[in-house]
Design a protein around this motif. Structure first.
Motif, PDB file in Angstrom:
ATOM      1  N   TRP A 173      24.983  88.233  59.705  1.00 43.38           N
ATOM      2  CA  TRP A 173      26.346  88.618  59.365  1.00 43.38           C
ATOM      3  C   TRP A 173      26.548  88.784  57.859  1.00 43.38           C
ATOM      4  O   TRP A 173      27.162  89.731  57.392  1.00 43.38           O
ATOM      5  CB  TRP A 173      27.313  87.555  59.912  1.00 43.38           C
ATOM      6  N   TRP A 205      22.837  96.855  71.192  1.00 49.35           N
ATOM      7  CA  TRP A 205      22.897  96.036  72.410  1.00 49.35           C
ATOM      8  C   TRP A 205      24.347  95.889  72.883  1.00 49.35           C
ATOM      9  O   TRP A 205      24.648  95.998  74.067  1.00 49.35           O
ATOM     10  CB  TRP A 205      22.256  94.695  72.101  1.00 49.35           C
ATOM     11  N   TYR A 255      40.027  70.464  61.229  1.00 46.34           N
ATOM     12  CA  TYR A 255      40.694  71.130  62.344  1.00 46.34           C
ATOM     13  C   TYR A 255      41.007  70.142  63.471  1.00 46.34           C
ATOM     14  O   TYR A 255      42.136  70.088  63.969  1.00 46.34           O
ATOM     15  CB  TYR A 255      39.810  72.279  62.839  1.00 46.34           C
ATOM     16  N   LYS A 308      32.621  76.977  65.591  1.00 47.19           N
ATOM     17  CA  LYS A 308      33.658  76.916  66.631  1.00 47.19           C
ATOM     18  C   LYS A 308      33.376  77.932  67.736  1.00 47.19           C
ATOM     19  O   LYS A 308      33.542  77.656  68.915  1.00 47.19           O
ATOM     20  CB  LYS A 308      35.029  77.188  65.998  1.00 47.19           C
ATOM     21  N   LEU A 309      32.967  79.139  67.339  1.00 43.09           N
ATOM     22  CA  LEU A 309      32.912  80.232  68.304  1.00 43.09           C
ATOM     23  C   LEU A 309      31.541  80.399  68.974  1.00 43.09           C
ATOM     24  O   LEU A 309      31.464  80.863  70.102  1.00 43.09           O
ATOM     25  CB  LEU A 309      33.305  81.546  67.627  1.00 43.09           C
ATOM     26  N   LEU A 321      32.074  93.221  60.096  1.00 46.72           N
ATOM     27  CA  LEU A 321      32.600  92.753  61.387  1.00 46.72           C
ATOM     28  C   LEU A 321      33.218  91.369  61.211  1.00 46.72           C
ATOM     29  O   LEU A 321      32.869  90.630  60.298  1.00 46.72           O
ATOM     30  CB  LEU A 321      31.483  92.703  62.427  1.00 46.72           C
ATOM     31  N   SER A 322      34.154  91.021  62.116  1.00 45.21           N
ATOM     32  CA  SER A 322      34.791  89.718  61.967  1.00 45.21           C
ATOM     33  C   SER A 322      33.953  88.631  62.634  1.00 45.21           C
ATOM     34  O   SER A 322      33.086  88.905  63.449  1.00 45.21           O
ATOM     35  CB  SER A 322      36.192  89.742  62.556  1.00 45.21           C
ATOM     36  N   VAL A 323      34.245  87.397  62.270  1.00 38.48           N
ATOM     37  CA  VAL A 323      33.455  86.271  62.787  1.00 38.48           C
ATOM     38  C   VAL A 323      33.557  86.194  64.305  1.00 38.48           C
ATOM     39  O   VAL A 323      32.597  85.807  64.982  1.00 38.48           O
ATOM     40  CB  VAL A 323      33.889  84.948  62.109  1.00 38.48           C
ATOM     41  N   SER A 324      34.689  86.623  64.870  1.00 39.66           N
ATOM     42  CA  SER A 324      34.822  86.593  66.329  1.00 39.66           C
ATOM     43  C   SER A 324      33.853  87.559  66.988  1.00 39.66           C
ATOM     44  O   SER A 324      33.196  87.223  67.979  1.00 39.66           O
ATOM     45  CB  SER A 324      36.236  86.976  66.745  1.00 39.66           C
ATOM     46  N   VAL A 325      33.770  88.771  66.436  1.00 37.80           N
ATOM     47  CA  VAL A 325      32.876  89.773  67.019  1.00 37.80           C
ATOM     48  C   VAL A 325      31.426  89.336  66.902  1.00 37.80           C
ATOM     49  O   VAL A 325      30.682  89.335  67.889  1.00 37.80           O
ATOM     50  CB  VAL A 325      33.091  91.147  66.340  1.00 37.80           C
ATOM     51  N   MET A 334      31.565  91.966  75.950  1.00 39.15           N
ATOM     52  CA  MET A 334      30.892  92.839  74.998  1.00 39.15           C
ATOM     53  C   MET A 334      31.720  94.091  74.726  1.00 39.15           C
ATOM     54  O   MET A 334      31.746  94.598  73.605  1.00 39.15           O
ATOM     55  CB  MET A 334      29.535  93.253  75.552  1.00 39.15           C
ATOM     56  N   VAL A 392      34.868  71.295  58.011  1.00 37.65           N
ATOM     57  CA  VAL A 392      36.128  71.970  58.326  1.00 37.65           C
ATOM     58  C   VAL A 392      36.497  71.740  59.798  1.00 37.65           C
ATOM     59  O   VAL A 392      37.671  71.657  60.153  1.00 37.65           O
ATOM     60  CB  VAL A 392      36.059  73.480  57.987  1.00 37.65           C
ATOM     61  N   ASN A 440      39.284  89.578  58.408  1.00 40.76           N
ATOM     62  CA  ASN A 440      38.347  88.644  59.042  1.00 40.76           C
ATOM     63  C   ASN A 440      38.808  87.195  58.995  1.00 40.76           C
ATOM     64  O   ASN A 440      38.101  86.314  59.465  1.00 40.76           O
ATOM     65  CB  ASN A 440      36.972  88.750  58.374  1.00 40.76           C
ATOM     66  N   SER A 450      30.545  86.370  69.270  1.00 37.54           N
ATOM     67  CA  SER A 450      30.431  86.732  70.681  1.00 37.54           C
ATOM     68  C   SER A 450      29.169  87.555  70.938  1.00 37.54           C
ATOM     69  O   SER A 450      28.475  87.349  71.932  1.00 37.54           O
ATOM     70  CB  SER A 450      31.677  87.494  71.106  1.00 37.54           C
ATOM     71  N   ILE A 451      28.870  88.489  70.013  1.00 42.87           N
ATOM     72  CA  ILE A 451      27.635  89.270  70.177  1.00 42.87           C
ATOM     73  C   ILE A 451      26.437  88.331  70.255  1.00 42.87           C
ATOM     74  O   ILE A 451      25.580  88.453  71.131  1.00 42.87           O
ATOM     75  CB  ILE A 451      27.445  90.266  68.999  1.00 42.87           C
ATOM     76  N   ILE A 462      26.065  86.244  73.522  1.00 43.26           N
ATOM     77  CA  ILE A 462      25.531  87.031  74.637  1.00 43.26           C
ATOM     78  C   ILE A 462      24.075  87.413  74.375  1.00 43.26           C
ATOM     79  O   ILE A 462      23.242  87.394  75.285  1.00 43.26           O
ATOM     80  CB  ILE A 462      26.421  88.278  74.866  1.00 43.26           C
ATOM     81  N   PHE A 463      23.773  87.691  73.128  1.00 44.84           N
ATOM     82  CA  PHE A 463      22.414  88.031  72.703  1.00 44.84           C
ATOM     83  C   PHE A 463      21.426  86.892  72.993  1.00 44.84           C
ATOM     84  O   PHE A 463      20.260  87.113  73.305  1.00 44.84           O
ATOM     85  CB  PHE A 463      22.476  88.300  71.198  1.00 44.84           C
ATOM     86  N   ASN A 517      34.259  93.253  72.278  1.00 43.17           N
ATOM     87  CA  ASN A 517      33.646  93.280  70.939  1.00 43.17           C
ATOM     88  C   ASN A 517      33.547  94.696  70.416  1.00 43.17           C
ATOM     89  O   ASN A 517      33.850  94.968  69.258  1.00 43.17           O
ATOM     90  CB  ASN A 517      32.232  92.692  70.977  1.00 43.17           C
ATOM     91  N   PHE A 541      32.969  77.199  59.506  1.00 43.48           N
ATOM     92  CA  PHE A 541      33.756  76.733  60.644  1.00 43.48           C
ATOM     93  C   PHE A 541      33.706  77.727  61.811  1.00 43.48           C
ATOM     94  O   PHE A 541      33.340  77.373  62.928  1.00 43.48           O
ATOM     95  CB  PHE A 541      35.214  76.508  60.219  1.00 43.48           C
TER      96      PHE A 541
END
Lengths: 270, 311
Positions: B187, A27, B272, B253-254, B133-137, A237, B268, A201, B140-141, B144-145, A240, B249
Motif C-alpha cells: 500500500w 485479482w 480506540y 482493525k480491518l 487506494l483507501s485503507v478499507s479497500v 471484491m 491506537v 483515506n 479487504s483486497i 480475500i487475497f 472494493n 490502526f
C-alpha cells in the motif's frame, strides 16, 4: 559479461516487481467480473457486471462516495485558502508576534491526530456536531502542514513583481490574490493533491464520529457492507472495485501531477 | 525586515517616510487578518483539544461525563496494564520490522527504475498505484487475497510448489503480522519510492562521471556516490515511516480485527478500545499522551539528524 547483461537483469526484475504489484488489483477486477467462485482465467473470459448491479442495489456505494467527495473537496479548498493566506502573511508581511505564532504552528506539526481523538469526540458532542460531515472537515483544516509548505514556496518567489505592484498602489491582500496565488499554482496543486488523498483515506476519526449510515464516507461504509459477507468473496471484491475504480481512473489521468505533487509535498514535510 | 519588504530597501528618501509608516501599520493589520482565519481553526481544533485531552487524562471520565479527579492514576494504571504493554510491544515490533523493510525495498525499486528510460512511466504507475487506494479497500483486497483454499496467494504458492499444505495467514499471530506488513508494504511503498526517485534525480550527473573516471564499479558507485547523496531523503523517509508505523490502526482493525486473540492490536487500537468501546475517556487520553510523547521524541531525533546531515 556481467556489465553487458546487468541492464537486462534490472529491466526484467523491475517488470516482474511491477506485475506483482499489479496482481492484487487485477485479482480484484477478475473476482468482481465473474460469479462467486469463478475467475477470469478459469471462466473462459465470461465477463458479467451482475455483481456490480447486486452491490449497488444492496449498499449506497455512490452515496458514500458522494460524502467522501464533499468532505475531501471542502477540506482541500479550505486548507488551500486558509494556508495560503497565512503563509503569505508569514512570508511577506510580518507583524509583531508573527514569528512566535509561526513557530507555534510549526511545532504543532509533531502532534499526531490520534492524540486529539478523545477530546475532539467530547467537544464535537458538546456542540452537537458529532456524526456530521462537518465534524470530519473541521479538524482536518487545523493541520499546519500547508502553511509550512506554502511559506517555503513563497519565500523562494522573487520580490521584484510585488514591488512593481506596490508602486502601482496594490495592497497586500491584492498582491496575494493577484500575484502569489497564480504564481504558486504548482505548489498549491501539490498541496491540494496531498490534502485530498489524506482526507479521502481518513479512517480512524470518521470511524469514531460517524454512526449514521447516511453520512458515512466510503472508507467507513465499505467495511461495514463487507462485514455481512463471510466465505463469500465476489460481492465484497466488487464493492472494493466500485470504490477503487473512480480513484484509479483519476490517478491514471493525472498520474504525473499526482506523483510529482506527493514527492514535492512529502519531501518538504519537515 | 518589514521596512525592507515594503520599500525593497531602496527608496529610503525623506519623502517616502510618511506614507511608509502608514503603509506599515496597514500591513500589520492585513497581516494579522490573513493569519486569523487559520489561527481560529488551529485554536479550536488543535490547541484546545490537546489541552483538554491532557486535562481529561487526569480524570476517571466516563462517556456520560461523570468525572473524578484521580491525578496520575491513569498513567500508573497504564504501566501495569498487561494488554497495553502487549499492544505497545506489538507496535514497536511492527515498526522495527516494517520501517527498514519498506525503506529498503522503496530504495531498491527507485534505484532500479531510475536507470530505466523506456517504460519508466509504467513502472512508476505500477508501484505508486496502491497508494491512492483507501485503507478499507486495500485491507479487504488482502483479506480475500490471503484466504486459504480460495485466495490467490496460496494458490500461486501451491502452483509453484513452495507449499504443499494450506497456509492460514490470518489465524497465526506471526503470520497475521506478516500479512499486515505485506499489505502495508504494498500500500505505502509508492510514497517511499517517489521520494527516493526524486532524490536520485537530484544527484548531478557529474558525480557519476567522476566516479566512472576513477574506475568505480557499480557497487562502489552506489556505496560512495548514490547512498551518501540520499542521506537527507533517507532520514526523511525513515522518520515519516517510523511515525506512521507507530500510528498503525486501520490495517490491524480491518485485516485481522486485532486478532488472532489480540495478537495484532496496536497502541491506537488501545485508544480506540478504551475510549470508544469501554468508554474510559480518561484512561484512553493517557494512552494518547504516551503515544504523542513517543512521536515527539522521534520528531526531535529527526531534527537533530537533519541538522547533522545538513542541506
Amino acid at each position: 559479461m556481467l556489465d553487458r547483461i546487468y541492464p537486462y537483469v534490472v529491466r526484467i526484475a523491475a517488470l516482474l516487481f511491477a506485475l506483482m504489484f499489479l496482481t492484487p488489483i487485477f485479482w480484484m477486477l477478475s473476482l468482481s467480473l465473474t460469479p462467486e467462485g469463478g475467475s477470469l482465467f478459469a471462466g473462459g473470459f465470461n465477463v458479467s457486471l451482475d455483481n456490480y448491479k447486486t452491490v449497488l442495489s444492496r449498499a449506497p456505494i455512490f452515496g458514500w462516495m458522494g460524502n467522501s467527495l464533499v468532505v475531501s473537496v471542502v477540506t482541500t479548498a479550505l486548507v488551500l485558502l486558509l494556508a495560503s493566506m497565512a503563509a503569505y502573511s508569514f512570508s511577506r508581511i510580518r507583524f509583531p508576534g508573527s514569528k512566535v505564532l509561526f513557530i507555534l504552528f510549526l511545532s504543532a506539526m509533531m502532534i499526531p491526530g490520534e492524540a486529539t481523538l478523545i477530546p475532539l469526540y467530547l467537544l464535537m458532542r458538546d456542540v452537537d456536531l458529532l456524526g456530521t460531515r462537518v465534524s470530519l472537515i473541521l479538524p482536518a483544516i487545523a493541520g499546519p502542514m500547508g502553511i509550512f509548505i506554502l511559506k517555503q514556496f513563497f519565500d523562494g518567489l522573487p520580490k521584484d513583481l510585488e514591488e512593481a505592484a506596490r508602486i502601482d498602489g496594490a495592497g497586500f491582500f491584492k498582491i496575494w490574490y493577484r500575484i502569489f496565488l497564480p504564481l504558486s499554482r504548482p505548489a498549491l496543486a501539490a498541496l491540494g493533491i496531498f490534502t485530498f488523498i489524506g482526507s479521502w483515506n481518513d479512517y480512524v476519526w470518521p470511524l469514531i464520529s460517524i454512526s449514521d449510515k447516511a453520512y458515512m464516507t466510503i472508507t467507513l461504509g465499505l467495511p461495514m457492507f463487507q462485514s455481512s459477507y463471510n466465505q463469500e468473496y465476489a460481492l465484497p471484491m466488487t464493492a472494493n472495485a466500485l470504490a477503487a475504480i473512480p480513484v484509479l481512473i483519476v490517478f491514471l489521468i493525472f498520474q504525473k501531477q499526482i506523483i510529482k505533487g506527493i514527492a514535492f509535498t512529502g519531501g518538504k514535510e519537515m | 525586515m518589514a521596512t525592507k519588504t515594503l520599500t525593497g530597501g531602496k527608496n529610503t528618501g525623506a519623502s517616502a517616510r510618511a506614507p511608509r509608516s502608514s503603509l506599515r501599520r496597514q500591513g500589520w493589520v492585513t497581516g494579522v487578518l490573513m493569519v486569523l482565519p487559520y489561527t481560529i481553526f488551529f485554536l479550536l481544533f488543535s490547541m484546545i483539544p490537546i489541552l483538554y485531552g491532557f486535562g481529561v487524562s487526569f480524570y476517571d471520565w466516563s462517556l456520560l461525563g461523570d468525572k473524578t479527579f484521580i491525578g496520575l492514576q491513569n498513567y500508573v494504571n497504564l504501566m501495569q496494564d498487561e494488554e497495553f504493554r502487549t499492544n505497545l510491544l506489538n507496535t514497536v515490533l511492527f515498526t522495527v520490522v516494517s520501517v527498514p523493510l519498506i525503506t529498503g525495498v522503496g530504495l531498491l525499486l527507485a534505484v532500479m527504475v531510475n536507470g530505466i528510460r523506456k517504460g519508466q512511466a509504467f513502472l512508476r504507475i505500477s508501484f505508486f498505484m496502491p497508494y491512492v487506494l483507501s485503507v478499507s479497500v486495500i485491507s479487504s483486497i488482502w483479506v480475500i487475497f490471503l484466504q486459504p483454499y480460495t485466495g490467490l496467494l496460496n494458490r500461486v504458492l501451491r502452483g509453484i510448489g513452495l507449499i504443499n499444505s494450506e497456509i492460514f495467514w490470518l489465524s497465526d499471530s506471526t503470520l497475521a503480522w506478516a500479512s499486515i506488513i505485506m499489505a502495508t508494504l504494498w500500500w505505502t511503498i509508492g510514497f517511499v519510492f517517489v521520494l527516493f526517485l526524486a532524490g536520485l534525480q537530484d544527484i548531478p550527473e557529474s558525480y557519476y562521471e567522476a566516479a566512472g573516471l576513477e574506475g568505480a564499479n557499480r557497487w562502489q558507485t552506489f556505496r560512495y556516490i548514490t547512498f551518501p547523496s540520499l542521506s537527507r531523503v533517507t532520514v526523511l523517509v525513515v522518520v515519516l515511516q517510523t511515525i506512521a508505523s507507530f500510528k498503525i490502526f486501520g490495517q490491524s482493525k480491518l485485516i485481522t480485527g486485532g486478532g488472532p486473540a489480540g495478537a495484532t492490536k496496536t497502541v491506537v487500537f488501545s485508544i480506540y478500545e478504551n475510549g470508544f468501546q469501554t468508554f474510559q475517556m480518561g484512561y484512553a487520553s493517557a494512552i494518547a499522551f504516551v503515544l504523542m510523547l513517543v512521536i515527539l521524541v522521534i520528531s526531535l531525533l529527526q531534527t537533530l539528524l537533519m541538522r547533522r546531515f545538513g542541506e
